[in-house]
Motif scaffolding. Structure first.
Motif, short mmCIF file in Angstrom:
data_model
loop_
_atom_site.label_atom_id
_atom_site.label_comp_id
_atom_site.label_asym_id
_atom_site.label_seq_id
_atom_site.Cartn_x
_atom_site.Cartn_y
_atom_site.Cartn_z
N GLY A 19 0.80 -1.22 0.00
CA GLY A 19 0.00 0.00 0.00
C GLY A 19 0.83 1.27 0.00
N THR A 20 2.13 1.11 0.11
CA THR A 20 3.00 2.28 0.12
C THR A 20 3.06 2.91 -1.27
N ILE A 21 3.14 4.23 -1.26
CA ILE A 21 3.21 4.94 -2.54
C ILE A 21 4.41 5.85 -2.54
N THR A 22 5.11 5.87 -3.68
CA THR A 22 6.25 6.78 -3.80
C THR A 22 5.97 7.75 -4.93
N LYS A 23 6.84 8.74 -5.01
CA LYS A 23 6.67 9.72 -6.07
C LYS A 23 7.72 9.48 -7.15
#
Length: 1002
Positions: free
Chosen positions: A326-330
């Motif tokens: 569920g982690t989101i990066t840019k």
RNA sequence: GGUCUGGUAACUCAACUGGUUCAGAGUACAUGCUUUAUAAGCGUGAAGUUGCGGGUUCAAGCCCCGCCCAGACUACCA
């Protein structure tokens, strides 16, 4: 020692020389293949031997034996030694089977479409490929291919290969193309053809997707490597807050396609406080940079530190990859998310344990992307150039870009052409992935602060086999054959085929079992068009025009192809390509919205369809009145397990439901004498043309027959020299036979079996055994055994033994003596058999032998089943029958007698040799042999005293009773007969000759 | 990287499912003979640590393990 050089000697010798029956023949001792073979081949052509070989067997009501030729590729007018090997093997089989009475049509084939030809033609175009129209280009490709066909055909014929050279099959034949698309339609009908998006290996150099077979790996490819930080913008895991994930990649240009980072659920990760030392600046105090907190796999900490010149200090507990769900990066360049996904392919072997994922640019990425429902983003076009979708980037520090542009002139050029200001927003569209994009992206990443480290790596990388450019992965729409639809059946069929050697079965089985769907489309011009249309008025899921693949249309198109060839696809209006009935049935489809497919078919589909386009289509290959069935044999190099054997199997199983062949024979690759691969750079390439020019085709054919083709095959000049010696032995054996049969008329002179000598019977027996063994060897395709066995027979049994032993009878016993005729009877049988046994391997020698055979003997051949029925006078040896075993000559008991005799002979020779070494005698006739043996054995030998003298080639034998077998030799003090050269007791010689000789000339 | 195949005299091949005596033929080589297969033929001879190293067995060229070399196929390291 007898005096030899007196005047009297010479007189006497001269006087009697004319009375002995020496061999007479014009048959040359040397083959002179380079000159003689073309003459023989001309004879075959004039006599229409190939045609006759089929017709005669047909008249006999023969069964067919079909060897279906795999088509060599027409990229050159020369042939490779491997191709020569292949064609010769086939020809050996065909010639043998024909002799065995089978009807053996052989239709040579050629593979004429495809990229290499297209490339060669385009290379010669002054204005490049766009300078001429598609039909024009195709016309040139056709000319190119057909010119090469002429060249190859000539070379194949020169090998002595017999076949339907006037009507070969070529994959560019109109009828071939028509049948091929019908086969395609049939597969489509059965639901095995679909259009799908796939990450394919893409060659930007050749602007096409490549088949697996077209990819080659280069070991010394250099790539940049980058470590890039992706800032985490949202996460549930405490340790990950305020950190970045670090990815590692060797293809910076794929960063615009990045949509995700892939982790392994089970691998341990942790956040590390990271200090990077600046190498170049390390005297300064201020030589350290704090990169903040970075997440990588814990196991890779040390590697990472080394590679990036960093010092890592773990912060907080380590955690499993799954915890970052569920982690989101840019994305480091765009205002776009890059999400965390998981995949098993992520390992801790290399990199950081966090894998940059661009679903449009990698096999694994593509699959993972599909699994997680990511967009299959592919912002690169067919030329390897970014599209609009690659977006844009604005440098904060334009100096970085300037520096990059200075280093990469082509990038600088591109930027200058655009009049772009380095500090403005720069569109990525138009950058080539390797030529400009890599450097640009690296600069951009540095500018954005995401680049941790730039390095270089040398590793193996896929390249295009033709354009030699590095490949990229690109997600594109392609046509596929769904192997899953018939894989099970294909595997079942594999098990029904007879694979020679057996391991071939495992090889193809595993390949078919593991293979993915077959990508059939190629973005090329020179090939059979895929007969599909696109409807612009209806879009598919990808937003592309919907495709139409319709049997009715294809049948219609096939008719056009059959008449005009497949270029009609490009020259005709769409209206003409689609029958009205199609529109009647599909009222929603409007002609105006339709576009034709421009892709062509994989060339493996061309050749893979020959069971339909050739075997089923040519009446010669199906027995009259018989339905199409699998042919007897396919015979190709072992690389065809992945090629022709497989493509043929797949299309046949998909449409016929069975394999196209009953047996498949494979041979290995040709290596140089040291077992190394042939390559131009090593200078060890053997050109079959050179061999033929130097030694002749028969020597080349003999080489083929002498090696175990199931493994790697070695070739080199030494081998040819040795083969020439063996060949010469065959030739001289034949010459001896011909020479000593000059006055033999089988009709009147044949001697009854009971009147033959023991040695005669032995040889006749051995000849039957030889015939049996050779038959077996050929039936099992064990040609090298043939070579060994026949060679042994000629040199050991004949040359060193029989021919030597019977000379006295042939030359001195008198022209019409029974003993001479007995020997000739055997020689006749030998000639008649050997002449035909040589045929499959040495057709030219065989023809030569026949042409020097006396008329009397040739006459007798006509009625003896030597030739095929109705072969007629003056027939070629190629129309002969394989010799059969004559039971009346089989005599196993003699076998034992013979081996005993040979042992005794060996003992005798050793004794005689000792005398010779001591200079006491010259030839063995000057010696006497004393045999000591037990009584019964001695009696046995005594019974054949006359014959023993001949066998030992001595003038006298004495017998002494003793315990063990013992032979001694001594100088025989006798007088020489000037006619037969044997020695006798003085009183037996009159006028310088012996009684027997006196009788012979009376 | 993985899978497979092969490695016996200078060359081409033997040695049945491990078992008769120093691993056999032919060719080439050396050497002698012959001048009646004659730009041919015959005899004799030398030639191999069976890729290397271990192991199993009474016994290994053959079976097992490791390595080296060669080749093919396959995959690809982000």
């Amino acid at each position: 020692m007898n005096d030899k050089n007196t005047a009297e000697d010479n007189d006497l010798a001269h006087k009697y020389k004319d009375t002995i029956d020496l061999p007479q023949t014009e048959f040359p001792m040397r083959g002179n293949g380079p000159v003689r073979e073309p003459e023989i081949q001309k004879f075959w052509e004039e006599q229409e031997v190939y045609k006759k070989s089929i017709e005669l067997r047909e008249k006999e009501g023969a069964q067919s034996f079909i060897l279906h030729d795999g088509p060599p590729y027409l990229s050159s007018d020369k042939i490779h030694i491997g191709t020569a090997l292949n064609k010769i093997l086939k020809d050996i089989v065909i010639k043998y089977k024909n002799q065995r009475g089978f009807r053996t049509p052989y239709i040579p084939g050629y593979d004429s479409h495809g990229l290499p030809i297209e490339n060669a033609v385009v290379k010669d175009l002054k204005g490049g490929r766009s300078s001429i129209s598609i039909p024009e280009l195709r016309e040139r490709c056709k000319d190119f291919a057909l010119a090469n066909l002429k060249g190859q055909e000539e070379k194949f014929k020169r090998l002595g290969v017999l076949g339907e050279w006037d009507k070969p099959y070529v994959t560019l034949d109109k009828e071939f193309e028509a049948e091929q698309i019908k086969l395609f339609a049939e597969m489509s009908e059965k639901g095995f053809i679909y259009r799908g998006l796939k990450a394919v290996q893409w060659s930007w150099g050749a602007e096409t997707a490549l088949a697996e077979a077209e990819v080659e790996y280069q070991d010394d490819h250099q790539s940049p490597t980058i470590h890039v930080a992706f800032k985490i913008t949202k996460t549930n895991l405490k340790q990950a807050q305020g950190t970045s994930l670090v990815i590692w990649t060797t293809t910076p240009w794929t960063i615009p396609g990045n949509l995700a980072i892939c982790l392994n659920k089970k691998v341990d990760y942790a956040a590390f406080e990271t200090i990077q030392k600046d190498k170049e600046d390390n005297h300064k105090e201020n030589n350290q940079k704090n990169l903040g907190k970075l997440i990588i796999a814990t196991e890779l900490k040390a590697t990472f530190e080394k590679e990036t010149n960093c010092l890592l200090t773990q912060v907080g507990e380590s955690f499993k990859g799954i915890e970052l769900e569920g982690t989101i990066t840019k994305h480091p360049l765009y205002n776009r998310d890059s999400v965390i996904v998981f995949g098993e392919h992520v390992t801790t072997d290399a990199g950081t344990g966090c894998v940059h994922t661009a679903p449009g640019h990698g096999q694994e990425d593509f699959l993972v992307g599909k699994e997680y429902g990511l967009e299959i983003l592919c912002p690169v076009n067919g030329q390897g150039v970014y599209t609009k979708e690659a977006l844009s980037y604005k440098f904060k520090n334009s100096e970085i870009l300037k520096k990059a542009a200075e280093k990469n002139q082509s990038l600088k050029q591109k930027l200058e052409n655009r009049n772009a200001d380095y500090s403005s927003e720069i569109e990525l569209e138009g950058f080539h992935v390797t030529k400009q994009a890599n450097d640009f992206i690296i600069a951009a990443l540095e500018d954005s602060g995401a680049l941790i480290k730039l390095g270089r790596i040398t590793h193996s990388y896929p390249y295009c086999w033709r354009s030699k450019t590095p490949l990229i992965f690109r997600a594109t729409e392609q046509w596929f054959a769904s192997v899953d639809g018939f894989r099970k059946k294909a595997l079942e069929e594999i098990d029904k085929v007879n694979w020679i050697p057996e391991r071939g079965r495992n090889r193809i089985y595993k390949m078919v079992e593991d293979r993915g769907d077959w990508c059939i489309s190629r973005q090329r011009t020179w090939g059979v068009p895929i007969p599909a249309f696109y409807n612009k008025n209806k879009l598919n899921d990808q937003g592309n025009p919907d495709s139409i693949l319709d049997k009715e249309i294809i049948d219609h198109v096939a008719k056009i192809f059959a008449k005009e060839g497949s270029s009609a696809w490009y020259t005709k209006d769409i209206k003409e390509l689609i029958p009205q009935s199609f529109f009647d049935k599909n009222p929603k489809v409007a002609l105006e919205g339709l576009e034709r497919e421009t892709d062509t078919m994989d060339v493996w589909f061309d050749s893979g369809s020959t069971h339909r386009t050739v075997v089923a289509a040519r009446p010669e290959l199906t027995k009259p009145g018989e339905k199409f069935k699998p042919v007897d044999l396919y015979l190709e190099g072992s690389d065809q397990h992945r090629g022709w054997f497989q493509s043929s199997l797949l299309t046949s199983v998909a449409t016929n439901g069975f394999a196209p062949y009953q047996s498949v024979l494979t041979h290995g690759f040709v290596m140089d004498e040291k077992g190394r691969k042939m390559s131009k750079s090593l200078g060890n390439v053997v050109d079959p043309a050179d061999v033929i020019e130097k030694y002749g085709a028969d020597i080349l054919r003999l080489w083929v027959a002498s090696v175990d083709y199931s493994i790697d095959i070695k070739v080199g000049d030494n081998m040819f020299k040795q083969l020439s010696d063996i060949y010469r032995n065959f030739r001289n054996t034949s010459r001896y036979l011909l020479g000593n049969l000059f006055d033999f008329d089988p009709k009147n002179d044949k001697v009854a079996y009971k009147d033959l000598w023991q040695v005669d019977k032995v040889i006749l027996h051995k000849l039957q055994k030889l015939t049996g063994t050779l038959t077996e060897n050929f039936d099992n395709y064990q040609f090298f055994k043939y070579y060994q066995v026949i060679q042994n027979f000629c040199s050991v049994d004949l040359s060193a033994f029989y021919f030597d032993v019977i000379k006295d009878r042939l030359y001195t016993h008198g022209k019409n003596s029974l003993s001479r005729k007995a020997a000739q009877t055997v020689l006749f049988e030998l000639l008649s058999s050997l002449n035909r046994l040589f045929v499959p391997v040495l057709p030219h020698l065989s023809e030569d032998i026949l042409s020097f055979t006396s008329e009397a003997i040739k006459d007798s051949y006509k009625e003896s089943g030597f030739f095929a029925k109705n072969a007629g006078a003056g027939s070629s040896i190629l129309l002969s029958n394989w010799p059969s075993i004559k039971d009346k000559y089989v005599n196993e008991e003699l076998e034992v007698f013979f081996s005993e005799l040979m042992q005794i002979r060996e003992l005798a020779f050793k004794e005689v040799e000792e005398l010779r070494q001591k200079k006491e005698i010259g030839k063995s006739l000057e010696a006497e042999i004393i045999i000591e043996a037990q009584k019964d054995k001695l009696e046995k030998l005594k019974n054949i005293e006359q014959e023993l003298k001949q066998v030992f080639i001595v003038s006298k034998i004495s017998f002494i009773e003793g315990t063990d077998l013992k032979l001694t030799a001594k100088v025989f003090q006798g007088e020489k007969c000037y006619r037969c050269w044997k020695l006798f007791d003085k009183e037996e010689i009159q006028n310088g000759i012996c009684h027997t000789c006196a009788e012979a000339i009376s």
